[in-house]
Scaffold this motif. Sequence first.
Motif, PDB file in Angstrom:
ATOM      1  N   SER A 121     -13.058   4.664  -8.229  1.00 21.52           N
ATOM      2  CA  SER A 121     -12.941   3.336  -7.632  1.00 21.52           C
ATOM      3  C   SER A 121     -11.505   2.828  -7.673  1.00 21.52           C
ATOM      4  O   SER A 121     -11.030   2.185  -6.729  1.00 21.52           O
ATOM      5  N   LEU A 122     -10.794   3.127  -8.759  1.00 19.45           N
ATOM      6  CA  LEU A 122      -9.401   2.704  -8.848  1.00 19.45           C
ATOM      7  C   LEU A 122      -8.545   3.414  -7.804  1.00 19.45           C
ATOM      8  O   LEU A 122      -7.675   2.798  -7.168  1.00 19.45           O
ATOM      9  N   ALA A 123      -8.785   4.716  -7.620  1.00 20.40           N
ATOM     10  CA  ALA A 123      -8.053   5.449  -6.587  1.00 20.40           C
ATOM     11  C   ALA A 123      -8.415   4.936  -5.202  1.00 20.40           C
ATOM     12  O   ALA A 123      -7.555   4.833  -4.312  1.00 20.40           O
ATOM     13  N   GLN A 124      -9.689   4.596  -5.002  1.00 25.72           N
ATOM     14  CA  GLN A 124     -10.119   4.035  -3.729  1.00 25.72           C
ATOM     15  C   GLN A 124      -9.421   2.698  -3.468  1.00 25.72           C
ATOM     16  O   GLN A 124      -9.045   2.392  -2.320  1.00 25.72           O
ATOM     17  N   ALA A 125      -9.222   1.914  -4.512  1.00 22.22           N
ATOM     18  CA  ALA A 125      -8.513   0.645  -4.356  1.00 22.22           C
ATOM     19  C   ALA A 125      -7.092   0.872  -3.857  1.00 22.22           C
ATOM     20  O   ALA A 125      -6.595   0.126  -3.002  1.00 22.22           O
ATOM     21  N   LEU A 126      -6.441   1.905  -4.353  1.00 26.77           N
ATOM     22  CA  LEU A 126      -5.089   2.229  -3.887  1.00 26.77           C
ATOM     23  C   LEU A 126      -5.104   2.581  -2.401  1.00 26.77           C
ATOM     24  O   LEU A 126      -4.206   2.177  -1.650  1.00 26.77           O
ATOM     25  N   GLU A 132      -4.505  -2.052   4.128  1.00 27.11           N
ATOM     26  CA  GLU A 132      -4.172  -3.462   4.323  1.00 27.11           C
ATOM     27  C   GLU A 132      -2.721  -3.664   4.758  1.00 27.11           C
ATOM     28  O   GLU A 132      -2.317  -4.789   5.048  1.00 27.11           O
ATOM     29  N   GLY A 133      -1.955  -2.577   4.775  1.00 29.84           N
ATOM     30  CA  GLY A 133      -0.566  -2.679   5.207  1.00 29.84           C
ATOM     31  C   GLY A 133       0.455  -2.600   4.104  1.00 29.84           C
ATOM     32  O   GLY A 133       1.667  -2.693   4.353  1.00 29.84           O
ATOM     33  N   LYS A 134       0.015  -2.418   2.862  1.00 28.77           N
ATOM     34  CA  LYS A 134       0.959  -2.281   1.764  1.00 28.77           C
ATOM     35  C   LYS A 134       1.593  -0.890   1.813  1.00 28.77           C
ATOM     36  O   LYS A 134       1.111   0.016   2.505  1.00 28.77           O
ATOM     37  N   VAL A 135       2.668  -0.704   1.078  1.00 24.99           N
ATOM     38  CA  VAL A 135       3.473   0.513   1.140  1.00 24.99           C
ATOM     39  C   VAL A 135       3.507   1.177  -0.228  1.00 24.99           C
ATOM     40  O   VAL A 135       3.669   0.495  -1.253  1.00 24.99           O
ATOM     41  N   ALA A 136       3.342   2.504  -0.259  1.00 23.14           N
ATOM     42  CA  ALA A 136       3.344   3.249  -1.512  1.00 23.14           C
ATOM     43  C   ALA A 136       4.506   4.232  -1.547  1.00 23.14           C
ATOM     44  O   ALA A 136       4.780   4.927  -0.570  1.00 23.14           O
TER      45      ALA A 136
END
Length: 218
Positions: A121-126, A132-136
């Motif tokens: 679930s934590l990886a899915q959140a990433l 959503e448009g955030k950048v990694a």
Amino acid sequence: MTLAMVSPLKQQNATDGQVFIDKMYASADAYDDYVFEFEMTAFKHGKAVEAGRFYFKKPKLIRLEETGSFRRGSVAVLGRDGKVKAKAGGGLGFFVIDLAPNSGMLRSANGHPMVESDLTSLAQALKIFLQEGKVARVSAEPISFGQTGDRVHVLEIFHDRAMSDIYKRVAVHPKTMLPVEWWDFEEGKLVSHSRWMSFRGNLGLAEEVFTIKGAKVQ
């Protein structure tokens, strides 16, 4: 300025994090069950420290045992029927109550829900953050970073491509591709820090573990 506030990533040794996050998801999802210990410090509403033990078994069985000062002695279990049973620590430990999975009583010190605290679930959140448009961005090679100073990949999530406003930072074990530390930020300020320790996977955990009574895990 604390270590958590200093970005370890430089343009020349960092790369896009999307593929890396996909690998994190695949690694977490490859385990049928696991158990780990955790420590979390939340700062948003005064300092709160949480510690405990977390058990997971597919498809979505969870057992959380609080061992630190935050709700010490309490136990919550998400069963196969999708319902949560919980009991408090101390003298009220003989009372077992039913809770909705989204109950505020099942949120950690930093407000994260128990039912979304498994590693998949934590990886899915990433993955959702990127949708959503955030950048990694992630370190191309493991670097020495974090509370223990171990060599890890450092993944950072930013609100936009300017990468001036950090949102999340995750230290990831280079072999297991599982998170070992996690930092949350709001408006550039650190609001919580989590550590995962003593991870053991594919133990063949019995269904009885995921009852309030529980079962001893070797």
